[in-house]
Design an enzyme around this catalytic site. Sequence first.
Site, PDB file in Angstrom:
ATOM      1  N   ARG A   1       0.806  -1.211   0.000  1.00 24.57           N
ATOM      2  CA  ARG A   1       0.000   0.000   0.000  1.00 24.57           C
ATOM      3  C   ARG A   1       0.846   1.271   0.000  1.00 24.57           C
ATOM      4  O   ARG A   1       0.320   2.367  -0.084  1.00 24.57           O
ATOM      5  CB  ARG A   1      -0.910   0.006   1.243  1.00 24.57           C
ATOM      6  CG  ARG A   1      -2.142  -0.841   1.073  1.00 24.57           C
ATOM      7  CD  ARG A   1      -3.087  -0.199   0.064  1.00 24.57           C
ATOM      8  NE  ARG A   1      -4.182  -1.070  -0.259  1.00 24.57           N
ATOM      9  CZ  ARG A   1      -5.367  -1.033   0.349  1.00 24.57           C
ATOM     10  NH1 ARG A   1      -5.580  -0.199   1.336  1.00 24.57           N
ATOM     11  NH2 ARG A   1      -6.305  -1.849  -0.026  1.00 24.57           N
TER      12      ARG A   1
ATOM     13  N   ARG B   1      17.135  -5.755  -0.155  1.00 21.32           N
ATOM     14  CA  ARG B   1      17.347  -6.169  -1.545  1.00 21.32           C
ATOM     15  C   ARG B   1      17.702  -4.966  -2.396  1.00 21.32           C
ATOM     16  O   ARG B   1      17.318  -3.839  -2.102  1.00 21.32           O
ATOM     17  CB  ARG B   1      16.080  -6.842  -2.100  1.00 21.32           C
ATOM     18  CG  ARG B   1      15.773  -8.177  -1.457  1.00 21.32           C
ATOM     19  CD  ARG B   1      14.636  -8.867  -2.192  1.00 21.32           C
ATOM     20  NE  ARG B   1      15.096  -9.449  -3.433  1.00 21.32           N
ATOM     21  CZ  ARG B   1      15.335 -10.749  -3.626  1.00 21.32           C
ATOM     22  NH1 ARG B   1      15.113 -11.623  -2.670  1.00 21.32           N
ATOM     23  NH2 ARG B   1      15.769 -11.183  -4.779  1.00 21.32           N
TER      24      ARG B   1
ATOM     25  N   ARG C   1      12.373  -4.104  -2.493  1.00 21.58           N
ATOM     26  CA  ARG C   1      10.965  -4.512  -2.622  1.00 21.58           C
ATOM     27  C   ARG C   1      10.288  -4.667  -1.259  1.00 21.58           C
ATOM     28  O   ARG C   1       9.080  -4.600  -1.168  1.00 21.58           O
ATOM     29  CB  ARG C   1      10.835  -5.790  -3.439  1.00 21.58           C
ATOM     30  CG  ARG C   1      11.381  -7.007  -2.752  1.00 21.58           C
ATOM     31  CD  ARG C   1      11.147  -8.256  -3.577  1.00 21.58           C
ATOM     32  NE  ARG C   1      11.982  -8.287  -4.768  1.00 21.58           N
ATOM     33  CZ  ARG C   1      12.257  -9.393  -5.452  1.00 21.58           C
ATOM     34  NH1 ARG C   1      11.729 -10.540  -5.059  1.00 21.58           N
ATOM     35  NH2 ARG C   1      13.028  -9.378  -6.504  1.00 21.58           N
TER      36      ARG C   1
ATOM     37  N   GLU D   1      21.014  -9.315   5.866  1.00 19.52           N
ATOM     38  CA  GLU D   1      21.204 -10.116   4.649  1.00 19.52           C
ATOM     39  C   GLU D   1      21.365  -9.185   3.468  1.00 19.52           C
ATOM     40  O   GLU D   1      20.589  -8.232   3.308  1.00 19.52           O
ATOM     41  CB  GLU D   1      19.972 -10.987   4.400  1.00 19.52           C
ATOM     42  CG  GLU D   1      19.843 -12.156   5.320  1.00 19.52           C
ATOM     43  CD  GLU D   1      18.630 -12.992   4.977  1.00 19.52           C
ATOM     44  OE1 GLU D   1      17.961 -12.727   3.953  1.00 19.52           O
ATOM     45  OE2 GLU D   1      18.336 -13.901   5.734  1.00 19.52           O
TER      46      GLU D   1
ATOM     47  N   THR E   1      12.126 -15.115  -4.410  1.00 20.77           N
ATOM     48  CA  THR E   1      12.818 -15.181  -3.137  1.00 20.77           C
ATOM     49  C   THR E   1      14.225 -15.689  -3.420  1.00 20.77           C
ATOM     50  O   THR E   1      14.572 -15.920  -4.574  1.00 20.77           O
ATOM     51  CB  THR E   1      12.058 -16.099  -2.143  1.00 20.77           C
ATOM     52  OG1 THR E   1      12.781 -16.149  -0.902  1.00 20.77           O
ATOM     53  CG2 THR E   1      11.897 -17.504  -2.678  1.00 20.77           C
ATOM     54  N   THR E   2      15.035 -15.837  -2.373  1.00 22.27           N
ATOM     55  CA  THR E   2      16.405 -16.287  -2.575  1.00 22.27           C
ATOM     56  C   THR E   2      16.368 -17.773  -2.926  1.00 22.27           C
ATOM     57  O   THR E   2      16.187 -18.615  -2.067  1.00 22.27           O
ATOM     58  CB  THR E   2      17.228 -16.038  -1.294  1.00 22.27           C
ATOM     59  OG1 THR E   2      16.968 -14.701  -0.876  1.00 22.27           O
ATOM     60  CG2 THR E   2      18.695 -16.216  -1.538  1.00 22.27           C
TER      61      THR E   2
ATOM     62  N   GLU F   1      25.243 -20.423   6.429  1.00 23.39           N
ATOM     63  CA  GLU F   1      23.828 -20.731   6.625  1.00 23.39           C
ATOM     64  C   GLU F   1      23.425 -21.691   5.525  1.00 23.39           C
ATOM     65  O   GLU F   1      23.561 -21.379   4.337  1.00 23.39           O
ATOM     66  CB  GLU F   1      22.981 -19.448   6.586  1.00 23.39           C
ATOM     67  CG  GLU F   1      21.503 -19.766   6.799  1.00 23.39           C
ATOM     68  CD  GLU F   1      20.661 -18.567   7.186  1.00 23.39           C
ATOM     69  OE1 GLU F   1      21.194 -17.613   7.801  1.00 23.39           O
ATOM     70  OE2 GLU F   1      19.461 -18.595   6.881  1.00 23.39           O
TER      71      GLU F   1
ATOM     72  N   HIS G   1      15.335 -21.007   5.433  1.00 25.53           N
ATOM     73  CA  HIS G   1      14.568 -20.828   4.195  1.00 25.53           C
ATOM     74  C   HIS G   1      13.452 -21.858   4.116  1.00 25.53           C
ATOM     75  O   HIS G   1      13.709 -23.054   4.036  1.00 25.53           O
ATOM     76  CB  HIS G   1      15.403 -20.882   2.916  1.00 25.53           C
ATOM     77  CG  HIS G   1      14.763 -20.062   1.815  1.00 25.53           C
ATOM     78  ND1 HIS G   1      13.722 -20.530   1.061  1.00 25.53           N
ATOM     79  CD2 HIS G   1      14.971 -18.788   1.417  1.00 25.53           C
ATOM     80  CE1 HIS G   1      13.337 -19.579   0.220  1.00 25.53           C
ATOM     81  NE2 HIS G   1      14.066 -18.505   0.422  1.00 25.53           N
TER      82      HIS G   1
HETATM   83  N1  PXP Z   1      17.843 -17.232   5.583  1.00 18.96           N
HETATM   84  C1  PXP Z   1      18.175 -16.606   4.442  1.00 18.96           C
HETATM   85  C2  PXP Z   1      19.617 -16.451   4.114  1.00 18.96           C
HETATM   86  C3  PXP Z   1      17.186 -16.049   3.607  1.00 18.96           C
HETATM   87  O1  PXP Z   1      17.530 -15.415   2.464  1.00 18.96           O
HETATM   88  C4  PXP Z   1      15.837 -16.171   3.994  1.00 18.96           C
HETATM   89  C5  PXP Z   1      14.765 -15.563   3.137  1.00 18.96           C
HETATM   90  O2  PXP Z   1      14.950 -14.209   3.004  1.00 18.96           O
HETATM   91  C6  PXP Z   1      15.539 -16.821   5.197  1.00 18.96           C
HETATM   92  C7  PXP Z   1      16.566 -17.366   5.963  1.00 18.96           C
HETATM   93  C8  PXP Z   1      14.145 -16.962   5.697  1.00 18.96           C
HETATM   94  O3  PXP Z   1      13.395 -17.731   4.825  1.00 18.96           O
HETATM   95  P1  PXP Z   1      11.832 -17.814   5.016  1.00 18.96           P
HETATM   96  O4  PXP Z   1      11.299 -16.436   4.892  1.00 18.96           O
HETATM   97  O5  PXP Z   1      11.404 -18.719   3.922  1.00 18.96           O
HETATM   98  O6  PXP Z   1      11.589 -18.396   6.401  1.00 18.96           O
END
Ligand code: PXP
Length: 246
Positions: free
Chosen positions: A20, A47, A51, A72, A102-103, A153, A196
């Site tokens: 919004r 990012r 976004r 990140e 997404t990543t 990670e 993730h």
């Molecule tokens: N770890 C990393 C490095 C990520 O890029 C992300 C997604 O931005 C996450 C964890 C968290 O993933 P999710 O949002 O799917 O729980």
Amino acid sequence: MTHLRLGVNIDHVATVRNARGGIYPDPLRAARLAQESGADGITAHLREDRRHISDADIEGLMQVLTVPLNFEMAATDEMQAIALRHKPHAVCLVPEKREERTTEGGLEVAREENKLAHFIAPLREAGCRVSIFIAADRAQIEAAHRIGAEVIELHTGAYCDSFAEGRFEDSARELERLREMSGLADSLGLEVHAGHGLTYDTVTPIAAFPEVKELNIGHFLIGEAIFLGLKPAIIEMRRLMDAARA
Ligand code: PXP
């Protein structure tokens, strides 16, 4: 077993806000509430296309957080300059493509060893703990170790996606790979994190790996917050993690 840290990723609070273009819901309020609900850290991904999380969000997080910020970012000069200005507790390097939702995969460390070694050196000198987001792959882990990362990670997306799609043999295989590679990374002296796509249904086996010291979880928790509220959603994730660890 050691305490398993939970990093709550607040990116998608910002996604809803940006839908919004206003100021609600406020990711900083979510971060404060996550802290109060037992998060050991807050994770936010700035990012390139902004976004979700904005530069002002990062600025605000650095001011209000009492738990560590895991910042990140892609390995670009612009992001490096922002990280060096704020000096967050941790910097997690992630691959980033504009077109992805997404990543989607881990960082290609093995092919870019020299470049990444030079990239992370000033971040480490500034006192940031550098983490690299990679697939559970031996070559990537060994390369992350060689370039001087302190933390990796492991990308749990393939495990979680196959589970969600009912491909249980695939998810069991992915889980086994994550287990084996957590052990390898730990034996090299790397601190192991994972994240993730994790949900209440997929968190338990990962949380039970003794080598894993931190999970970063976002999208599912923000989604659950619609139904339960953010605090109960986090408390339930914390409970499952602690139970897996016991
Ligand atoms: N770890 C990393 C490095 C990520 O890029 C992300 C997604 O931005 C996450 C964890 C968290 O993933 P999710 O949002 O799917 O729980």
